[in-house]
Write a protein that holds these residues in place. Structure first.
Motif, PDB file in Angstrom:
ATOM      1  N   GLN A 195       0.819  -1.216   0.000  1.00  0.00           N
ATOM      2  CA  GLN A 195       0.000   0.000   0.000  1.00  0.00           C
ATOM      3  C   GLN A 195       0.851   1.263   0.000  1.00  0.00           C
ATOM      4  O   GLN A 195       0.523   2.244  -0.669  1.00  0.00           O
ATOM      5  N   LYS A 196       1.989   1.257   0.710  1.00  0.00           N
ATOM      6  CA  LYS A 196       2.807   2.470   0.822  1.00  0.00           C
ATOM      7  C   LYS A 196       3.463   2.859  -0.497  1.00  0.00           C
ATOM      8  O   LYS A 196       3.912   4.010  -0.657  1.00  0.00           O
ATOM      9  N   SER A 199       1.422   5.010  -4.714  1.00  0.00           N
ATOM     10  CA  SER A 199       1.549   6.301  -5.390  1.00  0.00           C
ATOM     11  C   SER A 199       2.736   6.355  -6.345  1.00  0.00           C
ATOM     12  O   SER A 199       2.823   7.265  -7.175  1.00  0.00           O
ATOM     13  N   GLN A 200       3.660   5.406  -6.260  1.00  0.00           N
ATOM     14  CA  GLN A 200       4.852   5.412  -7.116  1.00  0.00           C
ATOM     15  C   GLN A 200       4.666   4.619  -8.398  1.00  0.00           C
ATOM     16  O   GLN A 200       5.541   4.629  -9.258  1.00  0.00           O
ATOM     17  N   ARG A 202       2.776   3.623 -11.967  1.00  0.00           N
ATOM     18  CA  ARG A 202       1.987   4.247 -13.029  1.00  0.00           C
ATOM     19  C   ARG A 202       2.018   3.357 -14.271  1.00  0.00           C
ATOM     20  O   ARG A 202       2.864   2.469 -14.393  1.00  0.00           O
TER      21      ARG A 202
END
Length: 343
Positions: A195-196, A199-200, A202
């Motif tokens: 989960q952490k 955001s990285q 794509r």
């Protein structure tokens, strides 16, 4: 007691040492120096996953029947539309012939009723009934043709066939497994990220895959699908990538190590880790400038095997003390021994 020649020789050696001592003292201690190197540095996220076929389908019959013939070999590459299976079609052909005969009779009956209706010798109800019978006969013919077509099974797409589960002469039920068809180029790579790190990640991000079967090799691919929903049990996100397999070296089902390339810096400055001198919260390096020691504060980035990336503080042309900086201080003259960087 020394003889006169021995005493004279000792006196000469003592004088030479005494004369050289100030010179050596002025030169300062000997240190090992290196120059920062420019190399590719990557930020990577390491996880694990599995290889899957790009498309995978189990060939199954839609109708029951006796297996008349197999038109393929196990492990064979086939093209889309290739004939794979023939079921016994004797009953289906008989039903088709019967439907054709019924349609011919219905069309002739419709023509006669239509002629009589034009002459006034028949009513509209009889014409409607004849028209309905003609349409029903056409539908029966289409149904019989569809049943006959389903006795022959074709490859839905290009691919490689697996191992068959049946033999000629077997009676097959509708939906029974016959053989699997796999698309092996490209392959899918399924993996999960914590989960952490969500955001990285794509789309179209580069990945590299390695596995025990090919030690030291990496296979490149790219992310093409990300599950928008995280797994509630493990709080991880499913990600899928494509990887080329034109040479057929990779196989579906293999367990792989996945490296997601988060960022690349092709000209990053890298120095030996032992050249860094921690002083409190500061990180310093000892430079040799005009034969003397100069301290420089640096900000470090990624750490690698015995090396560390320098983000700030160096331009790239400096000479750093890699060994022996513990015995020097700023402004001290030193003697330098150049050490080649480790590969």
């Amino acid at each position: 007691m020394f003889s006169r020649p021995q005493a004279f020789l000792c006196s000469v050696l003592w004088l030479l040492v005494a004369a050289a001592a100030p010179v050596l003292a002025n030169q300062g201690p000997l240190v090992e120096v290196v120059q920062a190197e420019k190399t590719l540095v990557r930020d990577e996220l390491i996880t694990f996953g599995s290889l899957r076929s790009d498309e995978s389908v189990m060939i199954r019959p839609e109708i029951p029947g006796r297996l008349a013939a197999l038109h393929f070999r196990e492990g064979q590459s086939v093209e889309a539309g290739a004939l794979l299976i023939s079921l016994d079609d004797a009953i289906a052909r008989a039903e088709l012939a019967q439907a054709q005969a019924n349609l011919s009779l219905a069309e002739k009956s419709h023509q006669r009723v239509q002629m009589l209706f034009k002459r006034g010798a028949s009513n509209a109800q009889a014409l409607d009934e004849a028209s309905a019978q003609q349409q029903a006969a056409r539908a029966s013919l289409a149904l019989a043709q569809a049943r006959l077509d389903k006795t022959r099974i074709h490859a839905p797409h290009d691919g490689v066939l697996g191992l068959r589960h049946v033999s000629p002469g077997d009676y097959l039920e509708a939906g029974q497994d016959i053989v699997n068809l796999e698309v092996l180029d490209p392959l899918k790579v399924d993996f999960r990220i914590p989960q952490k790190a969500v955001s990285q990640i794509r789309l179209r991000q580069t990945i590299e895959v390695s596995l025990d079967a090919y030690p030291g090799e990496r296979f490149r691919g790219a992310i093409y699908a990300i599950n928008p929903r995280l797994d509630e049990a493990g709080r991880s996100q499913a990600v899928r990538a494509h990887i080329d397999n034109a040479d057929g070296r990779l196989s579906p089902g293999q367990f792989v190590k996945v490296l997601v390339i988060l960022a690349e810096r092709p000209d990053a400055l890298v120095i030996p880790e032992e050249a860094v001198m921690p002083v409190g919260e500061q990180l310093l390096v000892n430079l040799v400038v005009d034969g003397k020691v100069e301290l420089r504060e640096v900000r470090l980035g990624k750490r690698m095997d015995g090396k560390v990336e320098v983000r700030e503080g160096l331009l790239g042309d400096e000479v750093l003390i890699s060994a022996g900086w513990q015995k020097v201080r700023a402004g001290m003259a030193v003697r330098s021994k150049v050490v080649e960087p480790a590969p």
